[in-house]
Enzyme design. Structure first.
Site, PDB file in Angstrom:
ATOM      1  N   SER A   6      -2.579  10.311 -26.219  1.00  0.00           N
ATOM      2  CA  SER A   6      -1.341   9.817 -26.822  1.00  0.00           C
ATOM      3  C   SER A   6      -1.332  10.060 -28.323  1.00  0.00           C
ATOM      4  O   SER A   6      -2.382  10.044 -28.972  1.00  0.00           O
ATOM      5  CB  SER A   6      -1.247   8.314 -26.548  1.00  0.00           C
ATOM      6  OG  SER A   6      -0.273   7.719 -27.361  1.00  0.00           O
ATOM      7  N   TYR A  50      -5.063  -0.796 -26.009  1.00  0.00           N
ATOM      8  CA  TYR A  50      -4.592   0.369 -25.240  1.00  0.00           C
ATOM      9  C   TYR A  50      -4.877   1.662 -26.008  1.00  0.00           C
ATOM     10  O   TYR A  50      -5.446   2.615 -25.477  1.00  0.00           O
ATOM     11  CB  TYR A  50      -3.083   0.227 -24.957  1.00  0.00           C
ATOM     12  CG  TYR A  50      -2.406   1.541 -24.679  1.00  0.00           C
ATOM     13  CD1 TYR A  50      -2.561   2.177 -23.457  1.00  0.00           C
ATOM     14  CD2 TYR A  50      -1.632   2.169 -25.671  1.00  0.00           C
ATOM     15  CE1 TYR A  50      -1.967   3.406 -23.224  1.00  0.00           C
ATOM     16  CE2 TYR A  50      -1.039   3.385 -25.441  1.00  0.00           C
ATOM     17  CZ  TYR A  50      -1.206   4.007 -24.223  1.00  0.00           C
ATOM     18  OH  TYR A  50      -0.626   5.222 -23.999  1.00  0.00           O
ATOM     19  N   LYS A  58      -7.595   5.148 -25.417  1.00  0.00           N
ATOM     20  CA  LYS A  58      -7.286   6.595 -25.494  1.00  0.00           C
ATOM     21  C   LYS A  58      -8.251   7.282 -26.450  1.00  0.00           C
ATOM     22  O   LYS A  58      -8.779   8.360 -26.164  1.00  0.00           O
ATOM     23  CB  LYS A  58      -5.840   6.803 -25.965  1.00  0.00           C
ATOM     24  CG  LYS A  58      -4.789   6.316 -24.983  1.00  0.00           C
ATOM     25  CD  LYS A  58      -4.803   7.098 -23.698  1.00  0.00           C
ATOM     26  CE  LYS A  58      -3.877   6.545 -22.645  1.00  0.00           C
ATOM     27  NZ  LYS A  58      -4.080   7.078 -21.300  1.00  0.00           N
ATOM     28  N   ASN A  63       6.725  10.746 -27.180  1.00  0.00           N
ATOM     29  CA  ASN A  63       7.436   9.697 -26.429  1.00  0.00           C
ATOM     30  C   ASN A  63       8.192  10.272 -25.228  1.00  0.00           C
ATOM     31  O   ASN A  63       9.323  10.749 -25.385  1.00  0.00           O
ATOM     32  CB  ASN A  63       8.423   8.969 -27.353  1.00  0.00           C
ATOM     33  CG  ASN A  63       7.729   8.039 -28.320  1.00  0.00           C
ATOM     34  OD1 ASN A  63       6.867   8.467 -29.077  1.00  0.00           O
ATOM     35  ND2 ASN A  63       8.089   6.767 -28.299  1.00  0.00           N
TER      36      ASN A  63
END
Ligand code: UFG
Length: 340
Positions: free
Chosen positions: A123, A148, A152, A178
């Site tokens: 991400s 979170y 990653k 996104n």
């Protein structure tokens, strides 16, 4: 056969469709904790082929080991993970347990069976608030803002270490910006549980009457209209990036055995521009109010996609209008199903 973990989820299901349409045999592992089993049937409706499906949680080591013993897997695309920023702050242990254990169990099983190809769902969260925009893959990785995001970052480090130790193991980490929108068929799309945390599902649910009004989190940022800037990408374009990454892994095209690519459009769009794009395609006026900033939001981030465009040979094709139209069609299709 290609294992797609989390293949019943939002990005996973769109990727399974693209893989099957390119002739790949797919097996999905998904515990359906944030998806529905009818996604598997809908994938079949789109592609004419039902993917194989096993329902379990990959954090279960014994179950994961048994699965790998029973299947011949050529490569793994790993989506399965908890993914909500706010929830991860409230329940860090659940996030660390699930996201780390599932990844470690898969990697352990891959090592045992000599499976060498892995695509990881990373991400743009790893860049935090970058000082220089757009961000390239060389932009500094910032301390994670939430558990979170930390999963990653740490999983990227774990993968890099394994690649250093084993020159034959090959990994591509795709850093998504996104993802929004849905498949053109309106048979698969995003299915947020409860109140959506993300902008576009909140907009479509507001327009259809499930929510009263959108709250725009802050209009005093240093941007064109004061609202945050993001790089929104159509989920089908993102899905296609996985097919290209897999081809690169399987056909010996890697320059290095660990590679990272930004997967975005390269275009920044503000929250209000998203609202207006939605109003245009839906012919509806969206009720919204400007409220205070959301904690942890970065002001602006968008991708330099040069590496993905030139080295990976992939480029996003769909524009904002197509993204918003498909998101709206998906919301309308969901409503129709509920009314049946
Ligand atoms: N926003 C609103 N109102 C809402 C929801 C969102 O104004 O009800 C705004 C946010 O403040 C932000 C923009 O819309 O400016 C986009 O917000 P999203 O929640 O849709 O997306 P984020 O960029 O915050 O988060 C996404 C992914 C995360 C990932 C992060 C990386 O959802 O998984 O990008 O930056 F970690």
């Amino acid at each position: 056969m290609i294992l797609v973990t989390g293949g019943a989820g939002y990005i996973g299901s769109h990727t399974v469709v693209e893989l099957q349409q390119q002739g790949y045999e797919v097996v999905i592992v998904d515990d359906l904790s944030n998806s529905h089993s009818n996604v598997i049937d809908n994938i079949e409706k789109i592609t004419g082929k039902k993917p194989k499906f096993a329902c379990f949680n990959l954090a279960d080591n014994a179950r994961t080991a048994a699965f790998f013993a029973e299947h011949t897997i050529e490569a793994v695309i790993h989506f399965a993970a908890h993914k909500y920023v706010g929830e991860s702050v409230r329940e860090p242990l659940r996030y660390y347990y699930n996201n780390f254990l599932s990844t470690l169990n898969i990697l352990q099983a891959m090592q045992k069976h000599g499976i060498l190809h892995f695509v990881f769902s990373s991400s743009c969260t790893v860049y935090g608030q970058a000082e220089v925009l757009p961000v390239t893959e060389q932009s500094p990785v910032k301390p994670a803002e939430c558990p979170y995001g930390n999963t990653k970052q740490v999983i990227e480090e774990i993968l890099r270490d394994i690649c250093l130790a084993d020159a034959y193991f090959q990994v591509i980490s795709l850093r998504y910006f996104n993802p929004i929108g849905a498949h053109d068929s309106a048979l698969i799309g995003e299915l947020p549980l409860g109140v959506p945390q993300n902008l576009v599902p909140y907009i479509t649910q507001t327009a259809i009457g499930i929510r009263d009004s959108l709250q725009v989190f802050g209009d005093d940022y240093n941007t064109n209209d004061g609202t945050c800037l993001r790089d929104y990408i159509h989920v089908v374009d993102l899905a296609k990036a996985h097919v290209v990454a897999l081809d690169r892994l399987l056909h010996g095209k890697m320059g290095n055995n660990y590679e990272t690519f930004n997967i975005g459009t390269g275009t920044p769009t503000s929250v209000l521009e998203i609202v207006h794009a939605f109003e245009k395609v839906s012919n509806k006026q969206l009720p919204y109010t400007i409220v205070g900033r959301r904690q942890g939001d970065v002001e602006k981030v968008w991708a330099d996609t040069t590496l993905a465009n030139t080295v990976l040979g992939w480029k996003a094709e769909k524009n904002l209008e197509e993204m918003m139209r498909s998101a709206w069609n998906w919301e309308l299709a969901l409503k129709e199903k509920i009314n049946l």
